[in-house]
Design a protein around this motif. Structure first.
Motif, PDB file in Angstrom:
ATOM      1  N   PHE A   1      16.687 -97.055 -67.478  1.00 39.65           N
ATOM      2  CA  PHE A   1      16.204 -96.974 -66.098  1.00 39.65           C
ATOM      3  C   PHE A   1      15.008 -97.905 -65.892  1.00 39.65           C
ATOM      4  O   PHE A   1      14.961 -98.695 -64.945  1.00 39.65           O
ATOM      5  CB  PHE A   1      15.819 -95.528 -65.764  1.00 39.65           C
ATOM      6  CG  PHE A   1      15.184 -95.376 -64.406  1.00 39.65           C
ATOM      7  CD1 PHE A   1      15.961 -95.382 -63.270  1.00 39.65           C
ATOM      8  CD2 PHE A   1      13.815 -95.249 -64.285  1.00 39.65           C
ATOM      9  CE1 PHE A   1      15.381 -95.256 -62.010  1.00 39.65           C
ATOM     10  CE2 PHE A   1      13.221 -95.128 -63.042  1.00 39.65           C
ATOM     11  CZ  PHE A   1      14.011 -95.130 -61.901  1.00 39.65           C
TER      12      PHE A   1
ATOM     13  N   GLN B   1     -12.919 -80.799 -61.044  1.00 35.40           N
ATOM     14  CA  GLN B   1     -12.559 -79.974 -59.909  1.00 35.40           C
ATOM     15  C   GLN B   1     -12.874 -78.511 -60.186  1.00 35.40           C
ATOM     16  O   GLN B   1     -13.361 -77.779 -59.321  1.00 35.40           O
ATOM     17  CB  GLN B   1     -11.076 -80.172 -59.698  1.00 35.40           C
ATOM     18  CG  GLN B   1     -10.571 -79.772 -58.379  1.00 35.40           C
ATOM     19  CD  GLN B   1      -9.074 -79.656 -58.523  1.00 35.40           C
ATOM     20  OE1 GLN B   1      -8.431 -80.455 -59.166  1.00 35.40           O
ATOM     21  NE2 GLN B   1      -8.543 -78.613 -57.937  1.00 35.40           N
ATOM     22  N   ALA B   2     -12.630 -78.096 -61.429  1.00 34.26           N
ATOM     23  CA  ALA B   2     -12.902 -76.713 -61.791  1.00 34.26           C
ATOM     24  C   ALA B   2     -14.407 -76.452 -61.777  1.00 34.26           C
ATOM     25  O   ALA B   2     -14.858 -75.358 -61.447  1.00 34.26           O
ATOM     26  CB  ALA B   2     -12.332 -76.426 -63.177  1.00 34.26           C
TER      27      ALA B   2
ATOM     28  N   SER C   1      13.276 -88.162 -80.510  1.00 34.20           N
ATOM     29  CA  SER C   1      14.595 -87.803 -81.034  1.00 34.20           C
ATOM     30  C   SER C   1      15.464 -87.162 -79.949  1.00 34.20           C
ATOM     31  O   SER C   1      15.990 -86.066 -80.118  1.00 34.20           O
ATOM     32  CB  SER C   1      14.477 -86.851 -82.232  1.00 34.20           C
ATOM     33  OG  SER C   1      13.882 -87.511 -83.297  1.00 34.20           O
TER      34      SER C   1
ATOM     35  N   PHE D   1      -6.396-109.682 -51.444  1.00 31.41           N
ATOM     36  CA  PHE D   1      -6.089-109.932 -50.034  1.00 31.41           C
ATOM     37  C   PHE D   1      -7.080-110.928 -49.437  1.00 31.41           C
ATOM     38  O   PHE D   1      -6.706-111.890 -48.787  1.00 31.41           O
ATOM     39  CB  PHE D   1      -6.148-108.621 -49.233  1.00 31.41           C
ATOM     40  CG  PHE D   1      -4.976-107.733 -49.497  1.00 31.41           C
ATOM     41  CD1 PHE D   1      -3.743-107.996 -48.909  1.00 31.41           C
ATOM     42  CD2 PHE D   1      -5.091-106.660 -50.349  1.00 31.41           C
ATOM     43  CE1 PHE D   1      -2.654-107.187 -49.163  1.00 31.41           C
ATOM     44  CE2 PHE D   1      -4.012-105.837 -50.603  1.00 31.41           C
ATOM     45  CZ  PHE D   1      -2.782-106.105 -50.014  1.00 31.41           C
TER      46      PHE D   1
ATOM     47  N   MET E   1      14.209-101.165 -63.619  1.00 32.87           N
ATOM     48  CA  MET E   1      13.022-101.359 -62.773  1.00 32.87           C
ATOM     49  C   MET E   1      12.367-102.697 -63.098  1.00 32.87           C
ATOM     50  O   MET E   1      11.994-103.456 -62.200  1.00 32.87           O
ATOM     51  CB  MET E   1      12.001-100.248 -63.037  1.00 32.87           C
ATOM     52  CG  MET E   1      12.350 -98.898 -62.489  1.00 32.87           C
ATOM     53  SD  MET E   1      11.738 -98.660 -60.823  1.00 32.87           S
ATOM     54  CE  MET E   1       9.992 -98.508 -61.091  1.00 32.87           C
TER      55      MET E   1
ATOM     56  N   PRO F   1      -5.881 -89.387 -66.626  1.00 29.36           N
ATOM     57  CA  PRO F   1      -6.449 -88.970 -65.332  1.00 29.36           C
ATOM     58  C   PRO F   1      -5.882 -87.649 -64.838  1.00 29.36           C
ATOM     59  O   PRO F   1      -6.569 -86.880 -64.185  1.00 29.36           O
ATOM     60  CB  PRO F   1      -6.083 -90.107 -64.385  1.00 29.36           C
ATOM     61  CG  PRO F   1      -5.120 -90.940 -65.080  1.00 29.36           C
ATOM     62  CD  PRO F   1      -5.279 -90.708 -66.541  1.00 29.36           C
ATOM     63  N   ARG F   2      -4.619 -87.368 -65.189  1.00 32.01           N
ATOM     64  CA  ARG F   2      -4.012 -86.144 -64.685  1.00 32.01           C
ATOM     65  C   ARG F   2      -4.744 -84.921 -65.240  1.00 32.01           C
ATOM     66  O   ARG F   2      -5.076 -84.007 -64.506  1.00 32.01           O
ATOM     67  CB  ARG F   2      -2.541 -86.095 -65.080  1.00 32.01           C
ATOM     68  CG  ARG F   2      -1.778 -85.066 -64.283  1.00 32.01           C
ATOM     69  CD  ARG F   2      -0.348 -84.998 -64.740  1.00 32.01           C
ATOM     70  NE  ARG F   2      -0.274 -84.642 -66.142  1.00 32.01           N
ATOM     71  CZ  ARG F   2       0.710 -84.985 -66.946  1.00 32.01           C
ATOM     72  NH1 ARG F   2       1.696 -85.725 -66.491  1.00 32.01           N
ATOM     73  NH2 ARG F   2       0.727 -84.625 -68.199  1.00 32.01           N
TER      74      ARG F   2
ATOM     75  N   ALA G   1      -1.554 -92.858 -67.713  1.00 34.93           N
ATOM     76  CA  ALA G   1      -1.439 -91.850 -66.653  1.00 34.93           C
ATOM     77  C   ALA G   1      -1.783 -90.450 -67.135  1.00 34.93           C
ATOM     78  O   ALA G   1      -2.256 -89.634 -66.365  1.00 34.93           O
ATOM     79  CB  ALA G   1      -0.033 -91.849 -66.076  1.00 34.93           C
TER      80      ALA G   1
END
Lengths: 250, 144
Positions: A179, A215-216, A169, A243, A183, A207-208, A204
């Motif tokens: 935008f 890590q902690a 909203s 490739f 793209m 993983p963030r 996304a």
């Protein structure tokens, strides 16, 4: 239907992708569909064949369709066995479980196995009914593809703007839509693949947040854990594969 | 066209990644880890892409349709939504687009507009009760 049997193994592979994505919590249907689409596109043997994707190659429909249908079954696994919903619909289902006093966990596979089986059969029967209904209306549904583009454009645009606005909203979302539309347009013009960026942006968030936990717990040492190393190796191989393939073809 | 589009995208990504790295520089290590881990490789890859695109030979240009008109419609619709609010903007946009751009007859334009508006109103407003605010212009005029 004929096409499904002609591309039997593709359907099976994409169903497996869908099931696997369904099992992973937080990855939605769009990720499963785009991954299956990417896989189906990769299965095209020649560049000419690959160009047909997005222009009516039936495999581009079969793959994502198979993945989308199979992901519901997959996402039942973590929901029922661990109480971790694999998708939004599963989170609602989980809420229903708790209301009925069913606690997800090993009990669902032993004491309440009948309930679990009833869900499995519901999915099977639902798919059969969907196919039957689709057969009844197939001609009418196919007619949609004959509608002139300029009649569809305003309707689609209305739905796109309503969809983006109602998520928060907020008018800013409409600008974001515009935008990313820009793209997308540039990507089409440049010949870039849109599917990976779609699945990346929809997955996304996980993983963030997830990258914070190991890590902690282990500091930087988590990067040297065998499973992490294998996953990194797989990611690098997936990046490098096109490739090498391109070089081999010259 | 393809080369210019590739270049524009790569520059856009380069700027976004550059900004992410620049912004995260002063943050605490834990907060900065994710933007840096993604931003630095992305910045390098975008730079490679730019160099690659510039070095590549210009392929023969294919004629592309002019994108200005569709963009103008999309931006105009957005402006209408903000100024007049969804209910009015949907009806005005549908009718004007069908009549002017699609060059449909009056009957078809009015019927399709009414159908889409009815579906929009019935589903989103009456059934789902989603809040669609009145446009800025209406609020400013005191009509909302």
């Amino acid at each position: 239907v004929k096409d499904t049997y002609r591309h039997f193994w593709l359907t099976i592979r994409c169903s497996l992708i869908g099931t696997f994505i369904g099992i992973m919590p937080g990855l939605g249907g769009s990720v499963a569909q785009w991954m299956a689409y990417g896989h189906a596109a990769q299965s095209a043997k020649t560049p000419e064949e690959r160009k047909q994707f997005g222009q009516g190659d039936v495999r581009g429909v079969l793959g994502p369709g198979a993945a989308n249908n199979s992901k519901e079954g997959g996402s039942l696994i973590p929901t029922v066995a661990f109480g971790v919903p694999g998708s939004t619909s599963m989170a609602i289902l989980l809420g229903g479980f708790l209301l009925l006093g069913l606690i997800p966990g090993p009990d669902m596979l032993t004491k309440h196995v009948a309930v679990t089986y009833s869900m499995v059969w519901t999915i099977v029967i639902a798919n059969v009914i969907t196919v039957a209904v689709c057969f009844l209306f197939l001609d009418r549904l196919a007619g949609i593809t004959e509608v002139k583009g300029h009649r569809l454009i305003p309707v689609i645009l209305v739905l796109v703007y309503i969809g983006s606005y109602t998520s928060n909203s907020h008018y800013g979302d409409l600008l974001v839509t515009l935008f990313f539309g820009g793209m997308g347009y540039l990507m089409v013009r440049a010949g870039w693949a849109r599917a990976p960026s779609c699945s990346a942006s929809s997955s996304a968030r996980s993983p963030r947040t997830i990258s914070i936990f190991p890590q902690a717990r282990y500091d930087a040492a988590w990067l040297t854990r065998p499973v992490v190393l294998v996953l990194i190796a797989i990611a690098l191989a997936v990046i490098a594969y096109p490739f090498f393939q391109g070089r081999r073809r010259g | 066209v393809a080369r210019k589009a590739s270049l524009a995208l790569a520059v856009l990504i380069l700027l976004a990644a550059g900004y992410a790295v620049f912004a995260a520089k002063g943050w605490q290590w834990k907060a900065a880890l994710f933007p840096l881990a993604i931003g630095i490789p992305l910045f390098c890859l975008a730079a490679i892409e730019i160099a690659w695109t510039l070095a590549a030979k210009e392929p023969p240009e294919e004629p592309a349709p002019n994108p200005a008109l569709p963009w103008a419609w999309m931006i105009a619709f957005l402006a209408l939504i903000v100024l007049l609010g969804f209910p009015i903007a949907v009806a005005v946009f549908m009718l004007v687009y069908l009549k002017v751009q699609a060059k449909e007859g009056w009957l078809f334009s009015i019927v399709l507009t009414a159908a889409v508006w009815g579906a929009f109103y019935g589903l989103f407003d009456m059934m789902l009760h989603l809040p669609f605010p009145a446009g800025w212009l209406l609020e400013w005029l005191g009509l909302a």
